[in-house]
Design an enzyme around this catalytic site. Structure first.
Site, short mmCIF file in Angstrom:
data_model
loop_
_atom_site.label_atom_id
_atom_site.label_comp_id
_atom_site.label_asym_id
_atom_site.label_seq_id
_atom_site.Cartn_x
_atom_site.Cartn_y
_atom_site.Cartn_z
N ASN A 1 -2.45 20.72 12.77
CA ASN A 1 -1.16 20.23 13.44
C ASN A 1 0.13 21.20 13.36
O ASN A 1 0.66 21.48 12.34
CB ASN A 1 -0.68 18.87 12.65
N CYS B 1 0.82 13.20 11.15
CA CYS B 1 -0.35 13.27 10.54
C CYS B 1 -0.43 13.00 9.25
O CYS B 1 -1.49 12.66 8.75
CB CYS B 1 -1.04 14.88 10.61
N HIS B 2 0.71 12.79 8.46
CA HIS B 2 0.85 12.13 6.96
C HIS B 2 0.41 10.75 7.19
O HIS B 2 0.02 10.18 6.23
CB HIS B 2 2.19 12.31 6.53
N GLU C 1 8.48 6.25 4.14
CA GLU C 1 8.28 5.07 5.22
C GLU C 1 7.87 3.68 4.19
O GLU C 1 7.41 2.90 5.20
CB GLU C 1 6.97 5.79 5.93
N TYR D 1 -9.03 8.43 9.31
CA TYR D 1 -9.34 9.61 10.34
C TYR D 1 -10.43 8.91 11.10
O TYR D 1 -10.49 9.65 12.44
CB TYR D 1 -10.17 10.65 9.29
#
Lengths: 157, 194
Positions: B148, B156-157, B183, B125
């Site tokens: 978001n 944002c993940h 990912e 963050y």
């Protein structure tokens, strides 16, 4: 003016608008009127001032499309001979009363259809037809009286 | 045969749809995609049985335009890219974005910085706050990420707690884990499948 998303109107009232048009212009022309009704409604929607009776507003537009079509056809052609023979829509098609309703004069037919097929309040009947509430009541009563005399159908308004 | 005819083609061709949307079911559950003429404007997780659909449509109606209609065709590109992402064939999104639902200023800068975090990488963050121009505003960065309107596409993940914790996620932590597994950030050792 915070209006609900248009898709919700389509989801909620598509059947009412379609049934109203079938009863008013017949099954052959109902689909064209139905499409024109929804395109007109979508065009006008963001400028709408009141969201209190959206069903009535949509039926008003549908009634105007039906009147336009009747004008284009000429008065003599308004016979509704092309009502569906079988149950294309979820209404009591097998009941001969709808054949009789279809032979009513246009205003009485529209008023009776709105009041009984779509269960509309007299205010909505009036708004949809562009007439006063008193005239809406009169058209319903005259239509019912004609059905009673001509065909023996007993309905109460 | 019964009921009214399908108007989707006629409505699409009318050019009168201001906000088009479609709901896709995939590994992250039911996901709403909404688009304006400028681009993708909203991605929303709808939860079980699409419970959140109506509130999201109402939000779009009130904030953008009441001409909100379902349209599969208008969401074609976004749907294809999302599908490719879920199946591991796409690492970045190319669909144009409409930032209309993003608060201008710091929130917009945080989300634009987040959009630049590459596939398979993560940031804290504080790291995102620094990219947005103020590394002490990590709490505000968390709030910005929580708002978001374009999750998955603005990833944002990929923002996690510095200590390794997952942090929060609008779609729920299970969805965040799913995305991070896709990912390769988290190991693909799932006990259950969706």
């Amino acid at each position: 003016m915070e209006l609900p998303p248009f898709q919700l109107l389509l989801d909620r009232y598509s059947h009412d608008v379609h049934r109203f048009l079938i009863a008013n212009v017949g099954i052959t022309d109902a689909d064209d009127c139905y499409q024109e009704t929804w395109i007109s409604a979508l065009r006008a929607y963001p400028h709408l001032q009141h969201a209190t009776n959206l069903r009535g507003w949509l039926l008003t537009i549908a009634a105007r499309k039906a009147i336009d079509l009747h004008r284009a056809r000429g008065r003599a052609a308004v016979t509704m001979a092309d009502l569906p023979e079988h149950g294309h829509v979820d209404r009591p098609d097998d009941d001969p009363v709808w054949e009789a309703v279809a032979r009513l004069p246009p205003k009485q037919r529209a008023a009776v259809v709105l009041r009984f097929l779509l269960d509309a309040e007299y205010a909505t009947v009036a708004a949809s037809m562009g007439i006063s509430e008193a005239a809406a009541r009169r058209n319903v009563h005259e239509g019912l009286s004609r059905l009673r005399k001509g065909h023996g159908y007993e309905w109460t308004a | 045969m019964s009921g009214p005819p399908d108007l989707s083609k006629a409505l699409e061709q009318s050019g009168l749809i201001d906000v088009a949307y479609f709901v896709e079911d995939g590994p992250a559950g039911s996901v709403l995609l909404a688009s304006t003429s400028l681009g993708l404007v909203r991605v929303a997780f709808l939860g079980a049985e699409r419970a959140a659909l109506e509130p999201v449509l109402v939000e779009l109606s009130h904030r953008l335009s009441p001409r909100v209609l379902e349209s599969r065709q208008r969401l074609d590109t976004a749907r294809r890219e999302l599908d490719e992402f879920f199946s591991g064939r796409r690492r970045s999104f190319e669909v144009p974005l409409d930032w209309a639902l993003v608060k201008p200023g710091f929130t917009r800068r945080v989300l634009e910085s987040t959009a630049r975090i590459p596939f398979g990488q993560t940031l804290s963050y504080r790291g995102v706050a620094a990219l947005a121009g103020n590394d002490r505003a990590f709490r505000a960065a968390g709030t910005a990420l929580g708002s978001n309107p374009l999750p998955i596409v603005v990833p944002c993940h990929r923002v996690l707690h510095a200590g390794g914790g997952l942090g929060g996620y609008t779609g729920g932590l299970e969805v965040k884990r799913t995305l991070l597994r896709i990912e390769g950030v988290l190991p693909d050792t799932r006990a259950t499948s969706t």
